[in-house]
Scaffold this active site. Structure first.
Site, mmCIF file in Angstrom:
data_model
loop_
_atom_site.group_PDB
_atom_site.id
_atom_site.type_symbol
_atom_site.label_atom_id
_atom_site.label_comp_id
_atom_site.label_asym_id
_atom_site.label_seq_id
_atom_site.Cartn_x
_atom_site.Cartn_y
_atom_site.Cartn_z
ATOM 1 C CB SER A 1 -2.178 5.584 -0.852
ATOM 2 O OG SER A 1 -3.277 5.053 -1.598
ATOM 3 C CE LYS A 2 -3.098 5.624 6.530
ATOM 4 N NZ LYS A 2 -3.794 6.410 7.561
ATOM 5 N NE ARG A 3 -5.687 4.504 -4.763
ATOM 6 C CZ ARG A 3 -4.852 5.519 -4.790
ATOM 7 N NH1 ARG A 3 -4.782 6.326 -3.743
ATOM 8 N NH2 ARG A 3 -4.077 5.750 -5.830
ATOM 9 C CG HIS A 4 -2.522 0.705 -3.533
ATOM 10 N ND1 HIS A 4 -2.210 2.040 -3.430
ATOM 11 C CD2 HIS A 4 -2.921 0.507 -4.816
ATOM 12 C CE1 HIS A 4 -2.394 2.619 -4.610
ATOM 13 N NE2 HIS A 4 -2.829 1.707 -5.455
ATOM 14 N N GLY A 5 -4.131 -1.450 0.485
ATOM 15 C CA GLY A 5 -4.055 -2.510 1.496
ATOM 16 C C GLY A 5 -2.889 -2.291 2.428
#
Length: 478
Positions: A248-252
């Site tokens: 997801s977005k939290r992984h960059g």
């Protein structure tokens, strides 16, 4: 009935069908790559289809982002892009034919009734599903009353299909209710549009994410109802982040174009994505031609794959140094433009790739580290200048400047000879000449080989920077 019947008598045709509600993410790019490789492996065709029936969430910006990502990755399509919103007349034609044939029916149930029905089902620990009321009682209404159209799903038997990746999957028809295929406003629904598109476009193999497995039995039943051949299906597992959770977005960077901005080569990302669930022995590095030659769906792993950024960086560094520098330079040019460098002021980009490629893992890093080839610097980096630009450096820098100024050929070998001759005349080690020179011309303690660096910076600027360094030392010690 199984749908694994061979389709080898038909030309292979696959499709990538993203919904334009956001950017092209890496999971979608991998699905597109697998579909593209499968078609190319068998000499078939690859279709790009934009599934934009979600009118509220679909945007022109998202469509552009998808197209940009596909083009940057060089995943060229043979047909399309098709847009579902431009095919509504065709969908409604098929729905009207189904109403006439009795494979679909009008449903007049109100939203209130449906909500009450679902609440009662959930309270009784039953699966929430349409109870089929209008399947048997639609004659109590007229066609001009507000209604949806539902597909008359078979009520007995099972749907069995041989997933090319996962093996046989069986779903009881009793698990499925009568799917809405046209809304009250007259617009067709996603699952129905997909079926008509796959039929009209002659799709033989549907390769998509595992989140679509539940849609497949419904779509197979509709395909059979309209007299269409059923394609073969392969459902690819999800991609997990470095931490084992769904990417997801939290992984960059999960947008394909973000990887371009971060300095990755398309060849590196494609190589990484193809290995994210597929293998051919222990081989790690694959050219696109090798991928097309070797790729099969049977070799795709049905387990989830974990994204490893370090592995991607390793591959990117490999490709920076093993692709023809001319090809790397084409991708590097965009990053140099982003940095605002006056490219005419320094070495051509092919030479820059040769100079800095082995030192950089990304094109962005390469562009950032190339500043001293194209721009003047206002001041020396004190952390290295204090160590190498000292009073002891004035004599070797002065003598070296004179030798460099007298060179007729501004090339690596004569520059190296001048540095070596300076060290020998003064009885110094090469480092006592080379390091002050490096700091003088780059304001840095690190660079490629100093003779190659000086050659690329150019004669006029090299001499001016040496003079600037000598003046800096004198001013600091005055």
């Amino acid at each position: 009935m199984s749908t694994s019947a061979s389709l080898t008598n038909k030309p292979i045709k696959t499709r990538f069908a993203p919904s334009p509600t956001g950017y092209l993410h890496v999971g979608g790019a991998r699905t597109a790559l697998y579909s593209w490789l499968f078609a190319r492996h068998y000499g078939g065709e690859f279709v790009l289809r934009i599934e934009d029936t979600d009118l509220e969430r679909s945007t022109p910006e998202a469509i552009e982002a998808i197209m940009d990502g596909m083009q940057w990755l060089n995943l060229a399509w043979d047909e399309g892009p098709y847009f579902q919103t431009k095919r509504f007349d065709r969908y409604n034609q098929v729905i009207d034919e189904m109403l006439e044939a009795g494979t679909a029916y009008r449903c007049y149930c109100s939203t209130e009734r449906l909500n009450e029905m679902r609440e009662a089902q959930m309270a009784a620990n039953q699966k929430a599903r349409y109870d089929g009321r209008c399947r048997f009682h639609e004659h109590n209404h007229t066609s001009d009353e507000p209604h949806v159209v539902r597909f008359k799903n078979p009520q007995d038997g099972s749907v069995i299909f041989d997933d090319i990746i996962r093996g046989e999957i069986e779903i009881s028809n009793q698990e499925m209710d009568d799917l809405i295929i046209r809304r009250t406003d007259g617009s067709p629904t996603y699952n129905f549009c997909v079926v008509v598109d796959d039929f009209d476009m002659g799709i033989t193999h549907v390769i998509r994410g595992e989140d679509h497995i539940n849609n497949t039995p419904r779509q197979i039943n509709i395909l059979k109802a309209i007299g269409a051949d059923v394609p073969l299906y392969g459902h690819v597992s999800m991609i997990l982040g470095d931490d084992g959770k769904k990417l997801s977005k939290r992984h960059g960077a999960v947008s394909v174009m973000q990887y371009r901005y971060d300095g990755f080569l398309p060849e590196a990302l494609l190589n990484y994505l193809v290995r994210l669930g597929w293998a051919h022995g222990d081989q790690e590095v694959f050219s696109v031609e090798e991928m097309k030659s070797l790729f099969t769906l049977e070799a795709v792993n049905k387990s989830a794959s974990a994204f490893n950024t370090e592995k991607l960086l390793w591959l990117n560094h490999h490709y920076i140094n093993h692709l023809p520098p001319e090809r790397v330079a084409v991708q590097l040019d965009w990053h140099m433009q982003q940095m605002g460098y006056p490219l005419q002021a320094g070495p051509n980009l092919v030479e820059l790739v040769k100079l800095l490629g082995d030192r950089c893992k990304t094109l962005k890093e390469l562009a950032q580290s190339a500043h001293y080839f194209y721009q003047e610097f206002d001041a020396f980096d004190e952390s290295v200048a204090s160590k190498h630009l000292t009073t002891q450096a004035i004599e070797p820098l002065t003598l070296l400047r004179d030798k460099l100024e007298s060179l007729a050929d501004w090339l690596n070998e004569p520059i190296h000879s001048a540095i070596k001759a300076t060290a020998e005349e003064l009885g110094l080690g090469m480092g006592k000449v080379g390091m002050p020179l490096r700091v003088a011309v780059t304001s840095s303690g690190q660079s490629p080989a100093i003779d190659a660096t000086v050659a690329a910076i150019g004669k006029t600027r090299t001499l001016a920077r040496i003079t600037k360094a000598i003046d800096y030392i004198k001013a600091k010690t005055a």
